[in-house]
Design a protein around this motif. Structure first.
Motif, short mmCIF file in Angstrom:
data_model
loop_
_atom_site.label_atom_id
_atom_site.label_comp_id
_atom_site.label_asym_id
_atom_site.label_seq_id
_atom_site.Cartn_x
_atom_site.Cartn_y
_atom_site.Cartn_z
N LEU A 186 0.83 -1.20 0.00
CA LEU A 186 0.00 0.00 0.00
C LEU A 186 0.87 1.25 0.00
CD1 LEU A 186 -2.84 1.22 0.17
CD2 LEU A 186 -2.65 1.08 2.66
N MET A 187 1.95 1.22 0.75
CA MET A 187 2.88 2.35 0.77
C MET A 187 3.43 2.61 -0.63
SD MET A 187 6.46 2.55 2.91
CE MET A 187 7.75 3.74 2.49
N GLY A 188 3.78 1.53 -1.35
CA GLY A 188 4.27 1.68 -2.72
C GLY A 188 3.25 2.32 -3.63
N MET A 189 1.97 1.94 -3.46
CA MET A 189 0.91 2.51 -4.29
C MET A 189 0.74 4.00 -4.01
SD MET A 189 -0.32 0.07 -6.22
CE MET A 189 -1.98 0.51 -6.72
N VAL A 190 0.81 4.39 -2.75
CA VAL A 190 0.69 5.80 -2.39
C VAL A 190 1.87 6.60 -2.94
CG1 VAL A 190 0.70 7.43 -0.45
CG2 VAL A 190 -0.74 5.41 -0.36
N LEU A 191 3.04 6.00 -2.94
CA LEU A 191 4.21 6.70 -3.47
C LEU A 191 4.14 6.85 -4.99
CD1 LEU A 191 6.94 5.05 -1.20
CD2 LEU A 191 6.22 7.45 -1.18
N VAL A 192 3.51 5.88 -5.68
CA VAL A 192 3.25 6.05 -7.12
C VAL A 192 2.30 7.23 -7.32
CG1 VAL A 192 2.18 5.03 -9.16
CG2 VAL A 192 3.68 3.64 -7.73
N LEU A 193 1.26 7.29 -6.47
CA LEU A 193 0.31 8.41 -6.54
C LEU A 193 1.03 9.74 -6.32
CD1 LEU A 193 -2.61 9.51 -6.64
CD2 LEU A 193 -2.76 9.06 -4.17
N ALA A 194 2.00 9.74 -5.40
CA ALA A 194 2.76 10.97 -5.14
C ALA A 194 3.55 11.40 -6.37
CB ALA A 194 3.70 10.74 -3.95
N ARG A 195 4.06 10.43 -7.11
CA ARG A 195 4.78 10.80 -8.34
C ARG A 195 3.83 11.42 -9.36
NH1 ARG A 195 8.26 7.19 -12.79
NH2 ARG A 195 8.68 9.02 -14.10
N PHE A 196 2.63 10.83 -9.49
CA PHE A 196 1.65 11.40 -10.42
C PHE A 196 1.24 12.79 -9.98
CE2 PHE A 196 0.99 7.18 -12.22
CZ PHE A 196 0.76 7.50 -13.55
N ALA A 197 1.05 12.98 -8.68
CA ALA A 197 0.62 14.29 -8.17
C ALA A 197 1.64 15.36 -8.48
CB ALA A 197 0.38 14.20 -6.66
N ALA A 198 2.92 14.97 -8.57
CA ALA A 198 3.99 15.92 -8.86
C ALA A 198 4.36 15.92 -10.33
CB ALA A 198 5.22 15.57 -8.02
N ASN A 199 3.40 15.51 -11.18
CA ASN A 199 3.59 15.53 -12.64
C ASN A 199 4.78 14.69 -13.09
OD1 ASN A 199 1.39 17.34 -13.15
ND2 ASN A 199 2.68 19.02 -12.42
N GLY A 200 4.96 13.54 -12.45
CA GLY A 200 6.02 12.63 -12.86
C GLY A 200 7.33 12.84 -12.15
N ASN A 201 7.43 13.92 -11.39
CA ASN A 201 8.66 14.20 -10.63
C ASN A 201 8.68 13.34 -9.36
OD1 ASN A 201 10.60 15.51 -8.86
ND2 ASN A 201 10.54 17.24 -10.28
N LEU A 202 9.86 12.81 -9.03
CA LEU A 202 9.99 11.94 -7.86
C LEU A 202 10.15 12.71 -6.54
CD1 LEU A 202 12.40 9.11 -9.12
CD2 LEU A 202 9.98 8.88 -8.55
N GLY A 203 10.24 14.03 -6.60
CA GLY A 203 10.53 14.81 -5.40
C GLY A 203 9.57 14.58 -4.26
N LEU A 204 8.25 14.61 -4.54
CA LEU A 204 7.26 14.44 -3.49
C LEU A 204 7.31 13.03 -2.89
CD1 LEU A 204 4.85 15.76 -1.98
CD2 LEU A 204 3.36 14.80 -3.77
N ALA A 205 7.42 12.02 -3.75
CA ALA A 205 7.50 10.63 -3.27
C ALA A 205 8.77 10.41 -2.46
CB ALA A 205 7.47 9.67 -4.47
N TRP A 206 9.87 10.97 -2.92
CA TRP A 206 11.15 10.86 -2.20
C TRP A 206 11.03 11.47 -0.80
CZ3 TRP A 206 16.24 13.68 -4.16
CH2 TRP A 206 17.28 13.40 -3.27
N GLY A 207 10.48 12.68 -0.73
CA GLY A 207 10.34 13.34 0.56
C GLY A 207 9.42 12.59 1.49
#
Length: 289
Positions: free
Chosen positions: A209-230
């Motif tokens: 589930l954590m992985g799925m949310v982190l994928v969502l975070a990448r989409f929310a940041a327009n493909g940028n990994l910054g939000l998921a990384w943080g």
């Protein structure tokens, strides 16, 4: 220099053939090549490290033994990924790793959100009497905060580059987005079993589930990994800090199914709620990221 020129000339046809193959290689070949190269290159380093650390499998790793092995594995990953991306004619930009101010802003926002989400969950458990705060251990915080912060940034950054960056991007070429997210998250969860099987097994649903949310975070940041990384780094930093300083003690008033088996939040309902709640926040406010 002359010898190097001879080598390049001699191997040039083979290198060109390899480049042509990898550039058009099936998805499975590219993904397997990365993970195989990663492990094969790491094994000699791990062997030497194990000897120096006096670790003899199947003895469990102690924290002071695990950290050097983990650091060597993670520091090697970008080099291997760079090699695979070079062979496939891609760059880290394709995987969402962008070095600009926007990325650092998203990183800071994600880190704050990760820490805040766990703070809310543990505050709720404290209020319900499920755990208690060990104030006497507060003095242990200052010496470890920076060290754990740097480790969290490393772990979060490398895992996001590998799983939400490389793996998800490659899978998304041949599978629907939801399937690519689910498969990459499953692989992300299962690979955590490499270090600790007994403690990790109950966390597998939470890790997925954590992985799925982190994928969502990448989409929310327009493909940028910054939000998921943080976000990832924030969760790692908060949990590692609480565990290392032993700031939280569970009272036993609530079942492990709520607080987390083996004192691991992701193995209990509280951790699942934390991840789901964070995902909902990202979903509702994605337009602002």
């Amino acid at each position: 220099m002359f010898f190097l020129f001879i080598l390049i000339t001699f191997f040039e046809p083979s290198v060109n053939a390899l480049l042509a193959f990898m550039e058009n290689a099936p998805l499975l070949v590219v993904v397997m090549a990365f993970f195989i190269f990663w492990i094969v290159c790491w094994l000699p380093i791990a062997t030497i490290s194990a000897i120096l650390l006096n670790w003899q499998p199947p003895k469990p790793l102690q924290p002071e033994q695990k950290m050097p092995l983990l650091a060597s594995l993670y520091l090697l990953a970008p080099l291997i990924l760079w090699g695979v991306s070079w062979l496939t004619n891609k760059s880290f930009l394709d995987y969402g790793f962008v070095g600009n101010l926007s990325t650092f802003g998203s990183l800071a926002l994600g880190f704050s959100l990760g820490v805040a989400s766990l703070a809310i969950v543990f505050s709720g458990q404290l209020a319900l009497g499920w755990c208690s705060f060990e104030k006497t251990n507060f003095k242990l915080l200052l010496p470890i905060l920076l060290q754990i912060f740097l480790i969290a940034l490393l772990v979060g950054g490398i895992e996001e580059l590998v799983f939400r960056g490389f793996l998800f991007t490659e899978l998304a070429q041949d599978y629907p987005i939801w399937a690519a997210a689910a498969i990459s998250s499953l692989i992300f969860a299962l690979l955590h079993l490499v270090w600790e099987q007994r403690e990790t097994a109950p966390q597998l649903p939470g890790l997925w589930l954590m992985g799925m949310v982190l994928v969502l975070a990448r989409f929310a940041a327009n493909g940028n990994l910054g939000l998921a990384w943080g976000l990832h780094a924030g969760w790692v930093w908060a949990i590692a800090t609480l565990d290392t300083a032993e700031l939280i003690t569970y009272t036993g008033k609530a079942s492990d199914w709520f607080t987390g088996k083996n004192k691991k939040p992701l193995a209990g309902l509280a951790g699942i709620i934390c991840v789901l709640g964070t995902g909902m926040i990202i979903w509702f406010f994605s337009r602002y990221f």
